[in-house]
Design an enzyme around this catalytic site. Structure first.
Site, short mmCIF file in Angstrom:
data_model
loop_
_atom_site.label_atom_id
_atom_site.label_comp_id
_atom_site.label_asym_id
_atom_site.label_seq_id
_atom_site.Cartn_x
_atom_site.Cartn_y
_atom_site.Cartn_z
N HIS A 37 0.87 -1.09 0.15
CA HIS A 37 0.04 0.01 -0.08
C HIS A 37 0.91 1.28 0.13
CE1 HIS A 37 -2.60 -3.21 2.22
NE2 HIS A 37 -3.39 -2.49 1.26
N GLN A 61 -17.85 -6.74 -1.06
CA GLN A 61 -16.79 -7.48 -1.97
C GLN A 61 -16.62 -9.07 -1.40
OE1 GLN A 61 -14.27 -4.37 -2.08
NE2 GLN A 61 -12.47 -5.99 -1.81
N SER A 185 0.70 -9.08 1.66
CA SER A 185 -0.58 -8.80 1.89
C SER A 185 -1.32 -8.95 3.20
CB SER A 185 -1.24 -10.30 1.01
OG SER A 185 -2.58 -10.56 1.62
P1 AMP Z 1 -6.18 -4.07 -0.23
O1 AMP Z 1 -6.19 -3.36 0.86
O2 AMP Z 1 -5.90 -5.56 -0.12
O3 AMP Z 1 -7.75 -4.06 -1.01
O4 AMP Z 1 -5.21 -3.25 -1.51
C1 AMP Z 1 -5.39 -2.21 -1.82
C2 AMP Z 1 -4.49 -1.82 -2.74
O5 AMP Z 1 -3.22 -2.05 -2.66
C3 AMP Z 1 -4.93 -2.76 -4.18
O6 AMP Z 1 -4.75 -1.83 -5.31
C4 AMP Z 1 -3.79 -3.86 -4.01
O7 AMP Z 1 -3.48 -4.23 -5.37
C5 AMP Z 1 -2.65 -2.87 -3.71
N1 AMP Z 1 -1.67 -3.85 -2.87
C6 AMP Z 1 -2.02 -4.88 -1.91
N2 AMP Z 1 -0.91 -5.48 -1.80
C7 AMP Z 1 0.08 -5.24 -2.79
C8 AMP Z 1 1.55 -5.44 -3.00
N3 AMP Z 1 2.19 -6.47 -2.15
N4 AMP Z 1 2.11 -4.88 -3.98
C9 AMP Z 1 1.55 -3.63 -4.66
N5 AMP Z 1 0.14 -3.40 -4.46
C10 AMP Z 1 -0.42 -4.02 -3.47
#
Ligand code: AMP
Length: 283
Positions: A37, A61, A185
């Site tokens: 993030h 979602q 993640s």
């Molecule tokens: P999330 O909080 O998991 O919904 O992710 C929010 C944003 O952060 C999304 O656009 C994800 O693709 C991005 N994101 C999550 N993990 C990563 C990562 N390891 N590398 C790059 N972007 C990420």
């Protein structure tokens, strides 16, 4: 750096920035922020005068048997990270602020959502498209930042913006990984020590697949078979999918004869993890 809970507060702040002629970037997230993030916030901070980070675990979602309740949350930690990376505003609404009583409008997409995560998570992208559309309408950013980690989501958002004539530039950012290769993640926190080790099978498979493509392999089956073989050697891993698809349409392709996405979803115990590579990034 401010944290706000209401749509009115976001609108008032963005309006004040606009009155000063400032540009605005948006980074949509579900919180429990990590360096993945942070890289999106950095990119937005570089490109825009002001950056809004939405921090919202979007119930729409999540499927009925998914991890909505257990999804990790820590607003205090998130605030510190956003501040450290130059973010200006966190939007952290309660579900009722986003979905008032009687809410009944949705943004849905066909074709691109029929494969990959759309198959195993049938309502997922309807929830994503709806919440991202709402965030776009609330913040009205010049640019919005998404990670390639969620490659299908990035393709879906690009397509939605094009289909619905949303005047927002979508910026895709590279996957950020742990030093040993595991894609960062928020869900990695579900893994115990044994699971954490087993999860390395995802990045190992991705590396092997990317190597084959780099060395000229054109058969999708040859690449995905090799990757499946690697994953199947790990007893804790259960494959959801290992697929090669057209990078734009997300439809499966037998030959790698255009820009493609190789995407995998694997259960490590009960934790579902995803990883991928775009062929254009391995040339
Ligand atoms: P999330 O909080 O998991 O919904 O992710 C929010 C944003 O952060 C999304 O656009 C994800 O693709 C991005 N994101 C999550 N993990 C990563 C990562 N390891 N590398 C790059 N972007 C990420």
């Amino acid at each position: 750096m401010k944290v706000v809970k209401t749509i009115d507060e976001v609108r008032a702040q963005v309006k004040a920035w606009r009155a000063q002629g400032l540009s605005v970037g948006l980074v949509p997230t579900m919180g429990y922020l990590h360096e993945g993030h942070a890289s999106l916030i950095d990119a937005s901070h570089k490109d825009n005068d002001r950056t809004v980070v939405s921090d919202f675990v979007n119930p729409m979602q999540f499927g009925p048997s998914e991890d909505l309740e257990s999804y990790p949350r820590d607003l205090e930690r998130d605030s510190a990270l956003v501040k450290a990376h130059g973010g200006d505003l966190i939007f952290n609404p309660e579900p009722e602020e986003m979905y008032h009583e009687g809410f009944s409008s949705f943004v849905d997409m066909t074709i691109l959502t029929e494969e990959l995560c759309g198959l195993s998570r049938p309502i997922h992208f309807r929830g994503v498209c709806t919440v991202v559309s709402k965030l776009f309408n609330i913040v009205k950013p010049d640019r919005a930042y998404f990670g390639k980690k969620d490659a299908q989501q990035l393709a879906v958002i690009r397509h939605m913006v094009d289909d619905l004539n949303m005047d927002i530039e979508i910026v895709g950012c590279p996957i950020v990984r742990e030093p040993d290769g595991l894609a960062k993640s928020s869900r990695n926190t579900y893994l115990n020590d044994e699971g954490r080790k087993a999860a390395l099978v995802l990045s190992r498979a991705i590396l092997a697949g990317a190597d084959m493509v780099r060395n000229g392999e054109k058969s999708s089956k040859a690449v995905t078979d090799r990757m499946k073989q690697i994953i199947e050697c790990e007893p804790l891993a259960k494959i959801d999918y290992v697929k090669l698809v057209d990078a734009k349409t997300m439809q499966q392709i037998p030959m790698i004869d255009r820009d493609a996405l190789c995407a995998i979803a694997v259960y490590i115990g009960k934790t579902r993890l995803i990883d991928n590579f775009f062929t254009e990034d391995v040339k």
